[in-house]
Design a protein around this motif. Structure first.
Motif, mmCIF file in Angstrom:
data_model
loop_
_atom_site.group_PDB
_atom_site.id
_atom_site.type_symbol
_atom_site.label_atom_id
_atom_site.label_comp_id
_atom_site.label_asym_id
_atom_site.label_seq_id
_atom_site.Cartn_x
_atom_site.Cartn_y
_atom_site.Cartn_z
ATOM 1 N N ARG A 154 -68.018 56.095 32.538
ATOM 2 C CA ARG A 154 -68.725 55.783 31.466
ATOM 3 C C ARG A 154 -69.656 56.688 30.847
ATOM 4 O O ARG A 154 -70.083 56.691 29.750
ATOM 5 C CB ARG A 154 -69.762 54.550 31.969
ATOM 6 C CG ARG A 154 -70.764 55.206 33.075
ATOM 7 C CD ARG A 154 -71.276 54.028 33.822
ATOM 8 N NE ARG A 154 -72.402 54.326 34.809
ATOM 9 C CZ ARG A 154 -72.300 54.772 36.122
ATOM 10 N NH1 ARG A 154 -70.918 55.372 36.450
ATOM 11 N NH2 ARG A 154 -73.471 55.016 36.895
ATOM 12 N N ARG A 217 -71.541 50.346 35.051
ATOM 13 C CA ARG A 217 -70.434 50.187 34.515
ATOM 14 C C ARG A 217 -69.883 48.708 34.134
ATOM 15 O O ARG A 217 -70.500 47.804 34.930
ATOM 16 C CB ARG A 217 -69.235 50.857 35.256
ATOM 17 C CG ARG A 217 -69.162 52.232 35.630
ATOM 18 C CD ARG A 217 -68.295 52.766 36.897
ATOM 19 N NE ARG A 217 -68.830 52.152 38.000
ATOM 20 C CZ ARG A 217 -68.212 51.786 39.102
ATOM 21 N NH1 ARG A 217 -66.867 52.012 39.218
ATOM 22 N NH2 ARG A 217 -69.034 51.547 40.216
ATOM 23 N N ARG A 218 -69.088 48.558 33.136
ATOM 24 C CA ARG A 218 -69.009 47.222 32.674
ATOM 25 C C ARG A 218 -67.936 46.636 33.814
ATOM 26 O O ARG A 218 -67.751 45.425 33.807
ATOM 27 C CB ARG A 218 -68.317 47.365 31.183
ATOM 28 C CG ARG A 218 -69.338 47.552 30.120
ATOM 29 C CD ARG A 218 -68.891 47.490 28.955
ATOM 30 N NE ARG A 218 -70.334 47.888 27.893
ATOM 31 C CZ ARG A 218 -70.726 49.142 27.623
ATOM 32 N NH1 ARG A 218 -70.342 50.069 28.251
ATOM 33 N NH2 ARG A 218 -71.739 49.161 27.117
ATOM 34 N N ARG A 413 -73.244 57.397 27.002
ATOM 35 C CA ARG A 413 -72.244 56.828 27.268
ATOM 36 C C ARG A 413 -71.042 56.572 26.282
ATOM 37 O O ARG A 413 -71.432 56.561 24.940
ATOM 38 C CB ARG A 413 -72.739 55.527 27.647
ATOM 39 C CG ARG A 413 -73.298 55.193 28.767
ATOM 40 C CD ARG A 413 -73.675 53.936 29.195
ATOM 41 N NE ARG A 413 -72.542 53.056 29.682
ATOM 42 C CZ ARG A 413 -72.459 52.154 30.666
ATOM 43 N NH1 ARG A 413 -73.700 51.969 31.408
ATOM 44 N NH2 ARG A 413 -71.297 51.447 30.875
ATOM 45 N N GLU A 419 -64.670 52.664 27.183
ATOM 46 C CA GLU A 419 -64.644 52.398 28.540
ATOM 47 C C GLU A 419 -63.683 51.400 29.060
ATOM 48 O O GLU A 419 -63.012 51.451 30.112
ATOM 49 C CB GLU A 419 -66.182 51.694 28.717
ATOM 50 C CG GLU A 419 -66.420 51.631 30.272
ATOM 51 C CD GLU A 419 -67.804 51.233 30.469
ATOM 52 O OE1 GLU A 419 -68.235 50.843 31.757
ATOM 53 O OE2 GLU A 419 -68.794 51.477 29.819
#
Length: 435
Positions: A154, A217-218, A413, A419
């Motif tokens: 990220r 993080r996603r 980020r 990402e």
């Protein structure tokens, strides 16, 4: 009879003058470089370099998602390159130069000015100073690289580059000087044989602070893309750690032998302890757990390697495996921070544990420089606790400031699309696997 007495007195006077002259000559004789020590320290330097490239790079790269593998490896790679250059320019002199106020070293050796072919460092008088410079360079490099494990998947690569420069300069160099370069923690008597405070607490706290600032993080689920690569990386780390710990004796001697056997013992028992704990709680002993336990043991024994006996190494390894397991399996999920590869959970926690236990188990029969609580010196434990606390506070605050600077200049980020696409392609235009 009088002539004989005068002759004897004259001989005694001549002998006295000769012995005085010899003593004076011995004082003025420069330290002699030992070829055996030099050969060992060249080897140890190469071993510690191996820990970052390829050891840590493979370990971290195998743990990350497939789409982020190259970026993860690149973070270790570029950190080693950056530190290699900055260490020569100003890193070495600020960490190991003549002490200024207990805080930082003298800038007298910028660009290694004054370091000659036959010169030696104050800390290592039997090896060329150039070898000592290179050896300490590898410690600085892996410390920066270790932090990246908390930031992967990220963080902008440009932000990581700037962070590495600033963090090495304003965090690593002062802490290294405080402990190893004659700074105030060294003056207090803090024990850190090979980097429990300087390397592992330092990097672990920076990892936690950065992970909190970056946010989650996603895709927080992390299934290692290549466990074979992970185990290979850990094997190289273990192998290189002999240079890390045994090399910190700075000579080919008995102390190096003690550090060598302690390192292997603690790593092995910690791997078994982590595996057994996991097996009992989750019914399966994972290979990742075995590898993680070994790293935890290596971290925890690092500050103690040249101070404790083998029984001390066993206890430190056992506790490191169990405590680090719970920090990763219980503490992290409960608190919810996203330390992706457990840089804090393993290096930070085991580093703190090892530093404190050094104050308990330091055995003066192993190393007269260290005498712990169990050997009648409770003061040493208090000094270790103080060194740990000071390091945590300084690293946390300075890392926070550095992140604010990087955020203002470059941002931290990558955007959502990058990402989700993966940082290999979005940051480097490459793929780790072209299948």
């Amino acid at each position: 009879m009088g002539r004989l007495s005068k002759a004897l007195n004259l001989l005694m006077l001549i002998g006295l003058l000769e012995s005085t002259g010899l003593a004076f000559a011995e004082e003025k004789t420069p330290p002699k470089i030992d070829t055996g020590d030099t050969a060992w320290m060249i080897t140890a330097t190469a071993l510690v370099m191996l820990m970052t490239l390829p050891g840590l790079a493979l370990f971290y790269g195998g743990l990350s998602k497939r789409k982020d593998t190259l970026n993860t490896i690149a973070m270790s790679f570029v950190a080693f390159c950056i530190v290699s250059v900055l260490w020569i320019v100003y890193g070495y002199t600020l960490a190991f130069g003549a002490d200024i106020g207990g805080v930082i070293g003298s800038p007298a050796k910028f660009f290694l000015r004054g370091v000659g072919v036959n010169s030696v460092a104050d800390a290592a008088k039997t090896i060329p100073e150039y070898i000592f410079v290179a050896y300490q360079l590898t410690f600085a490099a892996i410390t920066v690289a270790l932090i990246s494990g908390a930031y992967i998947e990220r963080m902008k690569f440009s932000a990581w580059v700037l962070f590495s420069i600033l963090w090495m300069t304003f965090v690593y160099l002062p802490v290294a000087h405080w402990v190893w370069g004659g700074g105030f923690l060294a003056s207090l008597g803090a024990l850190d044989f090979a980097g429990g405070t300087v390397v592992h607490i330092n990097s672990g706290i920076a990892a936690l602070v950065g992970a909190l600032i970056l946010g989650k993080r996603r895709e927080m689920t992390l299934i290692p893309n290549n466990l074979t690569m992970v185990v290979t990386g850990v094997g190289l780390l273990w192998f290189g750690w002999f240079g890390f710990n045994a090399g910190s004796a700075l000579a080919a001697n008995g102390l190096a032998g003690v550090a060598f056997i302690n390192t292997n013992t603690a790593a092995a028992i910690a791997a078994i302890a982590w595996m057994t704990t996991e097996w009992l709680l989750f019914k399966k002993p994972t290979v990742l757990g075995l590898a993680s336990g070994a790293v935890a043991g290596l971290v925890a024994i690092t500050p103690a390697a040249g101070f404790v006996n083998v029984l001390g190494a066993v206890i430190i390894g056992l506790l490191a495996g169990i405590v680090s397991f719970f920090s990763v399996a219980v503490l992290k999920p409960k608190l919810g921070y996203d330390d992706a590869l457990d840089a804090f959970g393993i290096h930070g926690i085991a580093g703190i544990l090892g530093a404190i236990l050094t104050g308990i188990f330091a055995d003066p029969s192993i190393n007269e420089a260290g005498k712990g609580l169990l050997y009648g010196n409770p003061k040493q434990l208090l000094i270790q606790l103080l060194a740990v606390a000071v390091t945590i506070v300084y690293v946390a605050i300075t890392t926070l400031i550095i992140f604010m600077i990087v955020k203002a200049l470059l941002g931290l980020r990558v955007d959502v699309e990058n990402e989700m696409e993966g940082l290999d392609e979005s940051q480097h235009g490459e793929k780790a696997y072209n299948l």
